[in-house]
Write an enzyme that holds these catalytic residues in place. Structure first.
Site, PDB file in Angstrom:
ATOM      1  N   HIS A  68      -9.918  -5.359  10.844  1.00 46.29           N
ATOM      2  CA  HIS A  68     -10.561  -5.008   9.886  1.00 46.29           C
ATOM      3  C   HIS A  68     -11.912  -4.095   9.830  1.00 46.29           C
ATOM      4  O   HIS A  68     -13.181  -4.455   8.993  1.00 46.29           O
ATOM      5  CB  HIS A  68     -10.829  -6.569   9.222  1.00 46.29           C
TER       6      HIS A  68
ATOM      7  N   GLU B  26       0.637  -0.742  -0.038  1.00 49.06           N
ATOM      8  CA  GLU B  26       0.040   0.323  -0.236  1.00 49.06           C
ATOM      9  C   GLU B  26       0.841   1.278  -0.205  1.00 49.06           C
ATOM     10  O   GLU B  26       0.594   2.690  -0.915  1.00 49.06           O
ATOM     11  CB  GLU B  26      -0.920  -0.214   1.246  1.00 49.06           C
TER      12      GLU B  26
END
Lengths: 377, 288
Positions: free
Chosen positions: A169, A100
């Site tokens: 998450h 990322e």
């Protein structure tokens, strides 16, 4: 990933574990600007809305490209980019390694040079790996360069909790990104929101953080003919009154708009008329619409899934206290995620995120606090 | 470097960006005024020392976060390839930044996609106060690319640098990324608050200055080959000093930015949205 059944006209039951009912989707948005509204409106899932928006913007501008994990050959981790690789090729739909920081930086660099990247984070939890590029490389560049280097980039992906995915998450990043000058932060709810706001985001010359919701991807909403047009765009920084009311203002964004609308139905039966505001935009925040509403209803309840401290509701509360203090008949109420990392067990997870009954309870609290009788609707 | 490339090739670097800016065509006045935070600065006083840019010459800054400029540079190269340009990007970083994870993430993608990216490690052997052997298990930075080829260059030899950049540009356009490690040195400390002598000896510093100073080397070459006389060289130096002094004087004359500049350039397109000063009841602005 949860597969939520498409809503059929006639009210088939929705299998969403969060209990979002199907019938509230039939509510006609009272203050919408639809010119051609007909009762036989077309329906579209949020997923298809996002996909069509990406498709149209890529067709219209060759500088627009998509980059992220699994966006190409896998057709998108949540199928948002389905079909785009076949249509536009691997130069414009770019699969990345799981890096990322690297690909967010590459995206920003390409935007410096005039391309219009749409960077997908598989969830915004992973954006924390790239957050330096979002904030220091993208958001601040136009300012530091005195206008020389603008960054027309969109960072998009699911934000906030899904169902049973655990603490790492499930975080909502609206408050974090919403605090940064130089960013625009959008939070679509319906399919029209998704189409109009994503198209606006891609066309915008500044960096946009586009916070979607995994559980909304499969939900269907009616879309007007206007919204289906390829030139359709929604204004950035304008909230939408999803339901008019006169006793209390409820602000919400993303999935919580659906919950607030359901709560409003329940409140109506108890004689409380709730005005539900779909924020659509965290930054710029539509303080005007919120304050006008609170000046009308005199009570405010903010709803969000994110952590409560320094959250979106805290900012809205402060804004209303600063601008409309004299109009408040009760303290501002906040419903937010619980102040804990997200637990896994289903019963604990349910306690960690707002439920419809929380919204109803808090609204009633705001309405009885002053002790005067609330007029029946 | 500039002698080997064009102004359509991109350069991006970290915070030691002043001379890159000048090399790309920036003026002395813009540089000094920016350091003083004045209107005439290249970023109108809004950026400061670490944030010089010159977009029309493809110079993209000027970055304060160590290592961030490398993925950004690979992004510039991505755009050049996307647009099928015949240009390359030089992404410059120091030996201190060479250990950053994002550098390897970006290098991996640059190699996967054959981006015309040239990673230039300006190895001055110290990351702030930390010598390279204390920070890197392998200080052979030109080898750290693994599958990406690398060249070690005497960074104090202007001709070697020019040749290396020319070679790298040709290579990158055909084959994708390459690393250039420029062996160089930093005479002063890391910044104004660093005397530069607590982590190395003064002898080391003066030794490099005597043996390897790049300008001194060129001066000797010019004199040895009778390309110019001592006096001519002295005159060039005097002229340069004069230009610098004039620019500094002019920069001092430049006013501070207007207070309204606090609120400009937050967005390219602000929709008239409200922004606030420290006391929002006292100072608000509408962002154009």
């Amino acid at each position: 990933m949860w597969g939520i059944l498409r809503q059929k006209v006639g009210g088939a039951t929705c299998l969403s574990p969060q209990g979002v009912g199907s019938h509230m989707l039939r509510l006609r948005p009272v203050t919408s600007a639809l010119r051609n509204y007909s009762s036989a409106a077309k329906e579209m899932t949020v997923r298809d809305a996002l996909n069509s928006a990406l498709d149209e913007e890529m067709a219209a501008d060759p500088n627009v490209f998509v980059m992220g994990e699994e966006v190409g050959e896998y057709q998108g981790a949540y199928k948002i980019t389905k079909g785009l690789l076949d249509k536009y090729g691997p130069e414009r739909v770019v699969d990345t390694p799981i890096t990322e920081a690297g690909f967010a930086g590459i995206g920003v660099g390409s935007a410096y040079h005039g391309l219009r990247p749409v960077i997908e984070f598989m969830t915004f939890n992973f954006s924390m790996q790239a957050i330096d590029h979002i904030i220091n490389s993208a958001a601040k560049s136009n300012y530091m360069s005195a206008g020389q280097i603008n960054v027309p980039i969109v960072f998009r992906g699911p934000n906030g909790p899904a169902a049973g995915v655990g603490a790492q998450h499930s975080q909502c990043y609206a408050a974090w990104y919403g605090s940064v000058p130089g960013l625009k932060v959008l939070v679509p709810y319906s399919s029209e929101d998704a189409r109009g706001l994503l198209k606006a985001a891609i066309r915008d010359p500044d960096p946009v953080v586009f916070l979607e919701n995994e559980l909304l991807y499969g939900e269907s909403f009616p879309v007007s003919a206007e919204a289906l047009d390829s030139s359709f765009c929604l204004p950035i920084g304008k909230a939408k009154i999803e339901r008019e009311g006169k006793d209390i203002t409820i602000t919400a964004f993303s999935k919580m708009v659906g919950y607030a609308l359901k709560a409003a139905e329940i409140l109506k039966k108890e004689g409380i008329s709730a005005e539900v505001i779909n924020l659509r935009s965290i930054r710029p925040l539509d303080r005007a619409t919120i304050n006008v509403s609170v000046r009308k209803t005199n009570r405010l309840l903010t709803v969000e899934e994110g952590f409560p401290q320094h959250g979106v509701g805290a900012e809205i509360c402060a804004s209303v206290v600063e601008d409309s203090f004299g109009y408040l008949d009760a303290p501002v109420e906040r419903i937010a995620g619980a102040d804990v990392p997200t637990p896994y067990a289903a019963n604990l997870e349910r306690m960690a995120f707002p439920q419809i009954e929380d919204i109803v309870r808090a609204a009633k609290r705001a309405c009885y606090r002053s002790g005067t009788m609330v007029a029946t609707a | 470097m500039e002698a080997a490339i064009t102004k359509k090739d991109c350069i991006i670097t970290a915070y030691r960006d002043h001379c890159i800016f000048l090399g790309r065509g920036g003026t002395l006045l813009e540089s000094f005024a920016e350091l003083m935070g004045r209107k005439a600065g290249c970023s109108r006083g809004k950026g400061g020392s670490m944030h010089f840019y010159k977009k029309d010459a493809c110079f993209f800054g000027g970055h304060g976060i160590v290592g961030a400029q490398v993925p950004l540079g690979c992004g510039l190269a991505f755009a050049q390839k996307y647009r099928k340009e015949d240009h390359v990007t030089f992404a410059m970083y120091g030996d201190g930044a060479a250990n950053q994870g994002q550098l390897f993430e970006a290098l991996n993608m640059a190699a996967l996609w054959d981006l015309p990216a040239i990673l230039v490690c300006e190895n001055n052997h110290y990351g702030m106060g930390t010598a390279e052997w204390r920070a890197a298990k392998s200080p052979a930075y030109y080898k750290r690319g693994d599958y990406v080829p690398g060249l070690k260059v005497d960074g104090m030899d202007a001709f070697a640098v020019k040749q290396a950049c020319k070679f790298a540009k040709e290579h990158a356009l055909k084959n994708g990324p390459i690393i250039l490690e420029m062996d160089t040195y930093r005479y002063h400390g890391h910044s104004m608050s660093d005397p530069g002598s607590t982590y190395r000896t003064r002898d080391e510093i003066s030794g490099v200055r005597q043996e390897r100073d790049p300008i001194e080397r060129i001066r000797k070459l010019i004199l040895a080959h009778d390309i110019a006389t001592e006096k001519e060289l002295k005159d060039i130096e005097k002229q340069a000093r004069k230009e610098v002094d004039e620019a500094i004087a002019q920069a001092k004359e430049s006013p501070m930015p207007d207070e309204s500049e606090l609120f400009t350039n937050v967005y390219r397109k602000g929709f008239g949205v409200e922004s606030f000063g420290t006391d929002r009841k006292e100072l608000r602005a509408s962002l154009p």
